[in-house]
Motif scaffolding. Structure first.
Motif, PDB file in Angstrom:
ATOM      1  N   UNK A  76      19.293  22.860 -91.957  1.00 16.63           N
ATOM      2  CA  UNK A  76      18.667  23.622 -93.039  1.00 16.63           C
ATOM      3  C   UNK A  76      17.348  24.203 -92.554  1.00 16.63           C
ATOM      4  N   UNK A  77      16.857  25.216 -93.274  1.00 14.97           N
ATOM      5  CA  UNK A  77      15.553  25.807 -93.008  1.00 14.97           C
ATOM      6  C   UNK A  77      14.498  24.863 -93.554  1.00 14.97           C
ATOM      7  N   UNK A  78      13.484  24.540 -92.731  1.00 15.97           N
ATOM      8  CA  UNK A  78      12.586  23.457 -93.070  1.00 15.97           C
ATOM      9  C   UNK A  78      11.269  23.827 -93.720  1.00 15.97           C
ATOM     10  N   UNK A  79      10.863  25.100 -93.714  1.00 20.73           N
ATOM     11  CA  UNK A  79       9.544  25.451 -94.238  1.00 20.73           C
ATOM     12  C   UNK A  79       9.605  25.732 -95.740  1.00 20.73           C
ATOM     13  N   UNK A  80       8.547  25.423 -96.470  1.00 14.67           N
ATOM     14  CA  UNK A  80       8.583  25.574 -97.929  1.00 14.67           C
ATOM     15  C   UNK A  80       8.418  27.006 -98.430  1.00 14.67           C
ATOM     16  N   UNK A  81       7.693  27.844 -97.687  1.00 18.11           N
ATOM     17  CA  UNK A  81       7.410  29.202 -98.160  1.00 18.11           C
ATOM     18  C   UNK A  81       8.091  30.225 -97.251  1.00 18.11           C
TER      19      UNK A  81
ATOM     20  N   UNK B   4       3.369  25.553 -82.217  1.00 15.07           N
ATOM     21  CA  UNK B   4       3.973  24.219 -82.059  1.00 15.07           C
ATOM     22  C   UNK B   4       4.007  23.441 -83.370  1.00 15.07           C
ATOM     23  N   UNK B   5       3.153  23.811 -84.335  1.00 19.48           N
ATOM     24  CA  UNK B   5       3.132  23.102 -85.609  1.00 19.48           C
ATOM     25  C   UNK B   5       4.389  23.335 -86.439  1.00 19.48           C
ATOM     26  N   UNK B   6       5.186  24.338 -86.043  1.00 21.19           N
ATOM     27  CA  UNK B   6       6.357  24.705 -86.837  1.00 21.19           C
ATOM     28  C   UNK B   6       7.658  24.259 -86.174  1.00 21.19           C
ATOM     29  N   UNK B   7       7.581  23.133 -85.473  1.00 24.49           N
ATOM     30  CA  UNK B   7       8.768  22.594 -84.806  1.00 24.49           C
ATOM     31  C   UNK B   7       9.873  22.252 -85.790  1.00 24.49           C
ATOM     32  N   UNK B   8       9.489  21.991 -87.055  1.00 22.87           N
ATOM     33  CA  UNK B   8      10.495  21.630 -88.056  1.00 22.87           C
ATOM     34  C   UNK B   8      10.988  22.848 -88.825  1.00 22.87           C
ATOM     35  N   UNK B   9      10.870  24.039 -88.248  1.00 20.75           N
ATOM     36  CA  UNK B   9      11.352  25.244 -88.917  1.00 20.75           C
ATOM     37  C   UNK B   9      12.855  25.152 -89.204  1.00 20.75           C
TER      38      UNK B   9
END
Length: 311
Positions: A296-301, A282-287
């Motif tokens: 856009x893709x939201x994760x930095x790595x 659930x922490x990756x809702x902003x993926x």
């Protein structure tokens, strides 16, 4: 989430983290009786329990005991009387930790409690998603754009008006930001790119999203972000894709017609899968991040592993 019930009319009151009661119209709950004070009492969450402090001239009764300029800890089934009138006697029927919620403007609709996993609100025409981002701000994704919710403001969600109530505990421990900061999103692609597996790796922990159609969307967005980074585009600005370009490119890749409905369906399925991934999905809702007309893709790595062998 704490709830009090009016013993005369059965009206339910969702208790806010700082819930003031009195004659003043600016109180959370207003009681209009002459022997009630303008700022009569406050109910609040502290040290993992609900407490009531009386500020009034005439006092507040808790289980028939008069509390005057004192603080008491509330328990299940406690009876609270703010004035001599019986019309505003409250019974505590829930003492759970406070939670933010969507309060319907129309009384015939139900309150929507928000939780850390996010809430998908389904309708025949739209699937809206409400979640907390990495900054612990509540976000509404209405399949068109992402909107940061503001306490007390009214929003139209699936054709129903709700007032957002930010009711987080002031002492609530923030989610560990290092979890998302140190996570790496990985794509494993077959030689012909027909099969794509996606995983989120957090140190020694692996969250496996499997081989799903939504991975084609993720791959397209990741490649766009990588291309922008290679060109030196500012990290806060890179990776945004116009929806029309996305429909065309993804349609060619999948050999089918792609439109807004199809893309929203992929995002909906992706988030449903993330919500199921324990313990941190659930922490990756902003993926996937959204603004009007763009994604856009939201994760930095992230990593793209090509020519992966599939069994």
């Amino acid at each position: 989430m704490a709830i009090a019930q009016n013993m005369m009319n059965n009206k339910l009151y969702v208790i806010h983290t700082q819930h003031t009661v009195g004659r003043d119209p600016n109180n959370t709950s207003v009681i209009n009786y002459n022997d009630a004070s303008r700022k009569h009492a406050v109910i609040y969450w502290e040290s993992n329990c609900w407490k009531l402090t009386d500020f009034s001239s005439n006092g507040t009764k808790v289980n028939s005991k008069l509390i005057h300029h004192q603080t008491v800890t509330l328990k299940m089934n406690d009876l609270i009387q703010f004035s001599s009138s019986q019309k505003d006697n409250w019974k505590i029927i829930n003492i759970d930790e406070p939670r933010s919620f969507l309060d319907p403007v129309a009384e015939n609709n139900e309150i929507i409690l928000l939780n850390k996993e996010g809430i998908i609100m389904e309708s025949q025409t739209t699937n809206s998603y409400v979640f907390q981002n990495n900054e612990n701000k509540w976000i509404l994704d209405n399949e068109t754009q992402e909107i940061e919710l503001v306490n007390g403001k009214i929003y139209l969600i699936n054709n129903v008006q709700y007032r957002f109530i930010d009711n987080e505990s002031l002492s609530k421990t923030l989610l560990n930001a290092d979890i998302t900061k140190n996570a790496c999103f990985k794509l494993f692609i077959s030689i012909d790119e027909e099969n794509i597996i996606s995983k989120i790796e957090i140190n020694d922990l692996e969250l496996d999203l499997g081989n799903r159609v939504f991975n084609h969307l993720l791959l397209y967005l990741v490649r766009k972000k990588q291309k922008d980074l290679n060109y030196g585009v500012n990290v806060d600005l890179c990776g945004w894709v116009n929806m029309d370009d996305l429909y065309t490119s993804l349609g060619k890749e999948l050999l089918k017609e792609v439109d807004a409905y199809y893309v929203n369906t992929l995002i909906y399925r992706l988030r449903k899968n993330l919500m199921k991934l324990q313990p941190y999905g659930f922490l990756f809702a902003n993926i996937i991040e959204r603004k009007k007309g763009k994604l856009r893709f939201g994760l930095p790595k992230f990593e793209i592993n090509k020519e992966h062998a599939f069994a």
